[in-house]
Write a protein that holds these residues in place. Structure first.
Motif, mmCIF file in Angstrom:
data_model
loop_
_atom_site.group_PDB
_atom_site.id
_atom_site.type_symbol
_atom_site.label_atom_id
_atom_site.label_comp_id
_atom_site.label_asym_id
_atom_site.label_seq_id
_atom_site.Cartn_x
_atom_site.Cartn_y
_atom_site.Cartn_z
ATOM 1 N N GLN A 335 23.614 27.300 29.189
ATOM 2 C CA GLN A 335 22.534 28.234 29.515
ATOM 3 C C GLN A 335 22.633 29.521 28.689
ATOM 4 O O GLN A 335 21.616 30.061 28.240
ATOM 5 C CB GLN A 335 22.570 28.553 31.011
ATOM 6 C CG GLN A 335 22.156 27.382 31.895
ATOM 7 C CD GLN A 335 22.250 27.710 33.377
ATOM 8 O OE1 GLN A 335 22.991 28.621 33.786
ATOM 9 N NE2 GLN A 335 21.515 26.960 34.198
ATOM 10 N N ARG A 336 23.867 30.002 28.505
ATOM 11 C CA ARG A 336 24.054 31.229 27.723
ATOM 12 C C ARG A 336 23.609 31.030 26.271
ATOM 13 O O ARG A 336 22.882 31.856 25.710
ATOM 14 C CB ARG A 336 25.523 31.649 27.766
ATOM 15 C CG ARG A 336 25.834 32.898 26.923
ATOM 16 C CD ARG A 336 27.299 33.284 27.043
ATOM 17 N NE ARG A 336 28.182 32.171 26.748
ATOM 18 C CZ ARG A 336 28.465 31.743 25.510
ATOM 19 N NH1 ARG A 336 27.906 32.341 24.466
ATOM 20 N NH2 ARG A 336 29.288 30.730 25.325
ATOM 21 N N SER A 337 24.048 29.933 25.668
ATOM 22 C CA SER A 337 23.661 29.659 24.277
ATOM 23 C C SER A 337 22.159 29.420 24.156
ATOM 24 O O SER A 337 21.522 29.834 23.178
ATOM 25 C CB SER A 337 24.426 28.439 23.750
ATOM 26 O OG SER A 337 25.809 28.700 23.686
ATOM 27 N N ARG A 338 21.620 28.757 25.171
ATOM 28 C CA ARG A 338 20.182 28.509 25.160
ATOM 29 C C ARG A 338 19.410 29.829 25.184
ATOM 30 O O ARG A 338 18.423 30.006 24.466
ATOM 31 C CB ARG A 338 19.805 27.668 26.383
ATOM 32 C CG ARG A 338 18.348 27.248 26.454
ATOM 33 C CD ARG A 338 18.066 26.095 25.538
ATOM 34 N NE ARG A 338 16.680 25.651 25.617
ATOM 35 C CZ ARG A 338 16.173 24.687 24.877
ATOM 36 N NH1 ARG A 338 16.931 24.070 23.981
ATOM 37 N NH2 ARG A 338 14.918 24.331 24.994
ATOM 38 N N SER A 339 19.872 30.769 25.989
ATOM 39 C CA SER A 339 19.220 32.076 26.077
ATOM 40 C C SER A 339 19.319 32.829 24.752
ATOM 41 O O SER A 339 18.354 33.483 24.318
ATOM 42 C CB SER A 339 19.872 32.897 27.197
ATOM 43 O OG SER A 339 19.282 34.175 27.275
ATOM 44 N N GLU A 340 20.461 32.719 24.076
ATOM 45 C CA GLU A 340 20.630 33.365 22.769
ATOM 46 C C GLU A 340 19.650 32.779 21.749
ATOM 47 O O GLU A 340 19.080 33.505 20.917
ATOM 48 C CB GLU A 340 22.067 33.189 22.283
ATOM 49 C CG GLU A 340 23.096 33.979 23.084
ATOM 50 C CD GLU A 340 24.521 33.663 22.655
ATOM 51 O OE1 GLU A 340 24.689 32.773 21.777
ATOM 52 O OE2 GLU A 340 25.456 34.295 23.183
ATOM 53 N N GLY A 341 19.462 31.479 21.835
ATOM 54 C CA GLY A 341 18.522 30.832 20.931
ATOM 55 C C GLY A 341 17.092 31.288 21.164
ATOM 56 O O GLY A 341 16.331 31.520 20.212
ATOM 57 N N GLU A 342 16.713 31.432 22.431
ATOM 58 C CA GLU A 342 15.361 31.898 22.759
ATOM 59 C C GLU A 342 15.142 33.323 22.256
ATOM 60 O O GLU A 342 14.053 33.656 21.763
ATOM 61 C CB GLU A 342 15.144 31.837 24.273
ATOM 62 C CG GLU A 342 15.177 30.433 24.870
ATOM 63 C CD GLU A 342 13.991 29.582 24.450
ATOM 64 O OE1 GLU A 342 13.022 30.138 23.899
ATOM 65 O OE2 GLU A 342 14.041 28.355 24.665
ATOM 66 N N ASP A 343 16.172 34.158 22.387
ATOM 67 C CA ASP A 343 16.060 35.537 21.885
ATOM 68 C C ASP A 343 15.857 35.553 20.368
ATOM 69 O O ASP A 343 15.078 36.361 19.838
ATOM 70 C CB ASP A 343 17.324 36.332 22.243
ATOM 71 C CG ASP A 343 17.430 36.635 23.728
ATOM 72 O OD1 ASP A 343 16.397 36.528 24.431
ATOM 73 O OD2 ASP A 343 18.552 36.965 24.190
ATOM 74 N N ALA A 344 16.556 34.659 19.678
ATOM 75 C CA ALA A 344 16.423 34.593 18.219
ATOM 76 C C ALA A 344 15.027 34.122 17.819
ATOM 77 O O ALA A 344 14.446 34.614 16.837
ATOM 78 C CB ALA A 344 17.487 33.661 17.639
ATOM 79 N N LEU A 345 14.464 33.186 18.575
ATOM 80 C CA LEU A 345 13.098 32.735 18.296
ATOM 81 C C LEU A 345 12.103 33.878 18.455
ATOM 82 O O LEU A 345 11.175 34.040 17.646
ATOM 83 C CB LEU A 345 12.716 31.590 19.239
ATOM 84 C CG LEU A 345 13.352 30.219 18.992
ATOM 85 C CD1 LEU A 345 12.857 29.221 20.039
ATOM 86 C CD2 LEU A 345 13.033 29.711 17.591
ATOM 87 N N GLU A 346 12.301 34.673 19.486
ATOM 88 C CA GLU A 346 11.406 35.814 19.713
ATOM 89 C C GLU A 346 11.530 36.835 18.587
ATOM 90 O O GLU A 346 10.529 37.415 18.139
ATOM 91 C CB GLU A 346 11.732 36.464 21.058
ATOM 92 C CG GLU A 346 10.782 37.593 21.426
ATOM 93 C CD GLU A 346 11.068 38.167 22.804
ATOM 94 O OE1 GLU A 346 10.439 39.197 23.144
ATOM 95 O OE2 GLU A 346 11.904 37.603 23.534
ATOM 96 N N ALA A 347 12.765 37.037 18.119
ATOM 97 C CA ALA A 347 12.980 37.972 17.013
ATOM 98 C C ALA A 347 12.267 37.485 15.749
ATOM 99 O O ALA A 347 11.706 38.285 14.985
ATOM 100 C CB ALA A 347 14.472 38.135 16.751
ATOM 101 N N ALA A 348 12.276 36.164 15.525
ATOM 102 C CA ALA A 348 11.593 35.606 14.356
ATOM 103 C C ALA A 348 10.090 35.852 14.439
ATOM 104 O O ALA A 348 9.435 36.135 13.424
ATOM 105 C CB ALA A 348 11.876 34.111 14.243
ATOM 106 N N GLU A 349 9.536 35.758 15.636
ATOM 107 C CA GLU A 349 8.103 35.986 15.808
ATOM 108 C C GLU A 349 7.727 37.439 15.556
ATOM 109 O O GLU A 349 6.578 37.739 15.208
ATOM 110 C CB GLU A 349 7.683 35.590 17.224
ATOM 111 C CG GLU A 349 7.769 34.095 17.492
ATOM 112 C CD GLU A 349 7.440 33.747 18.934
ATOM 113 O OE1 GLU A 349 7.096 34.680 19.701
ATOM 114 O OE2 GLU A 349 7.522 32.563 19.292
ATOM 115 N N ASN A 350 8.684 38.338 15.709
ATOM 116 C CA ASN A 350 8.419 39.771 15.545
ATOM 117 C C ASN A 350 8.640 40.263 14.115
ATOM 118 O O ASN A 350 8.531 41.462 13.850
ATOM 119 C CB ASN A 350 9.296 40.584 16.507
ATOM 120 C CG ASN A 350 8.900 40.373 17.956
ATOM 121 O OD1 ASN A 350 7.730 40.134 18.258
ATOM 122 N ND2 ASN A 350 9.877 40.438 18.858
#
Length: 351
Positions: A335-350
């Motif tokens: 779950q922790r790694s999954r959350s880190e991945g989601e944050d990185a995806l959001e950063a890419a969109e920005n």
């Protein structure tokens, strides 16, 4: 009347430049006269100032005696060559003017019609003297200019920037259904431009520069510099497309990993996510390498691509860790790694 005066002066100049029986000093004086006026004459043939200048110069040497006449076919050949040279010089100047706008290729003001028309006219002139060695040399030089036009047309296509922005937006949004077709079209166009560029460089290297310069062709060093500039900008476009190719490959692997993860196939999901991270890493490296040499008008696309791919590489690696942890039954780490991945995806969109 003006045209006939130009031709008459040209006839005398040509005749004296190839005949030696008027005496050494007279021949040298005429050669100097012709050399001094030749470039201006070719670039502004028919101009009153040139006629007056050349006529005055010859008059000072010859007085009122026009001398013997060259054969008509010889005069016609020289005139055709001179007219062809003038048109090719105009084409080169037109191309050089367009190259000055390549710092921002998509906004460069270039129409291939003008230089192409000059080249077409020059080729028509050369057809009448096609057996002449210098005509063949000029025809090869025309090939170089024509190749430059083709490369310029590709680089200054104002839809290039729009296509890059569309592909970037599709990667951000997750729907890349049209991106591959867009990139494929651009790849084909740049591949054709690369073939034209390589052909131009090869032909340019084989030209007899001395003979061309004797006939007042524009400085070939400037032409070569222009071809090299086209090659540099073309290389930047190729790098940009290559970076987005890697981005698309990474996106496909990312989607594959998500499907495998949702299906509980964690080991296969981890492999797909690792592949995605590798592809995004390749894109990051490509964008970073290309950014330093890119013209200012393309630099922002390299910067944006590097930003996106860097965050997506992080996301792919994090999702791979999540899949591995899930496969090991470590739900907390997953779950922790999954959350880190989601944050990185959001950063890419920005980006």
């Amino acid at each position: 009347m003006l045209t006939s005066s130009v031709e008459r002066i040209e006839d005398v100049a040509l005749e004296l430049s190839v005949r030696g029986h008027f005496g050494h000093h007279l021949h040298a004086a005429v050669d100097a006269c012709v050399s001094m006026n030749r470039r201006q004459y070719l670039s502004t043939a028919g101009g009153l100032a040139v006629v007056s200048s050349l006529a005055g110069c010859l008059g000072g040497v010859l007085g009122s005696d026009e001398g013997e006449q060259l054969p008509d076919d010889h005069r016609d050949e020289e005139r055709a060559i001179n007219r062809a040279v003038g048109k090719l010089n105009k084409a080169a100047v037109s191309i050089e003017g367009a190259e000055s706008g390549l710092e921002n290729p998509s906004e460069a003001d270039f129409s291939p019609d003008e230089p192409q028309a000059f080249i077409d006219t020059a080729r028509s002139e050369l057809e009448s003297v096609e057996d002449s060695d210098i005509a063949q040399e000029l025809d090869s030089y025309a090939d170089v200019l024509e190749a430059m036009i083709g490369v310029l047309k590709t680089l200054t296509d104002d839809s290039l920037a729009a296509d890059v922005e569309a592909v970037s937006a599709e990667i951000d949004g997750g729907d890349t259904s049209d991106a591959d077709d867009t990139l494929e079209t651009r790849r084909e166009e740049t591949a054709e431009a690369r073939r034209s560029y390589d052909g131009a460089m090869e032909t340019l290297d084989g030209l007899d520069r001395g003979r061309l310069e004797e006939h007042s062709i524009v400085d070939l060093d400037r032409v070569e510099s222009g071809v090299e500039t086209l090659g540099d900008v073309l290389g930047s476009v190729e790098s940009l497309l290559s970076g987005y190719d890697s981005m698309l490959a990474g996106h496909e692997s990312l989607e594959e990993g998500e499907k495998r993860f949702d299906a509980g196939e964690y080991e296969r999901a981890a492999t797909a996510f690792e592949s995605a991270a590798d592809s995004f890493g390749d894109a990051t490296e490509t964008f970073a390498d290309g950014e330093s040499d890119a013209p200012s008008g393309l630099a922002e696309y390299f910067e944006n691509g590097r930003c996106q791919s860097g965050h997506l590489e992080t996301a792919g690696a994090a999702f791979a860790d999540a899949a591995t942890a899930a496969d090991d039954g470590d739900i907390v780490d997953a779950q922790r790694s999954r959350s880190e991945g989601e944050d990185a995806l959001e950063a890419a969109e920005n980006c």
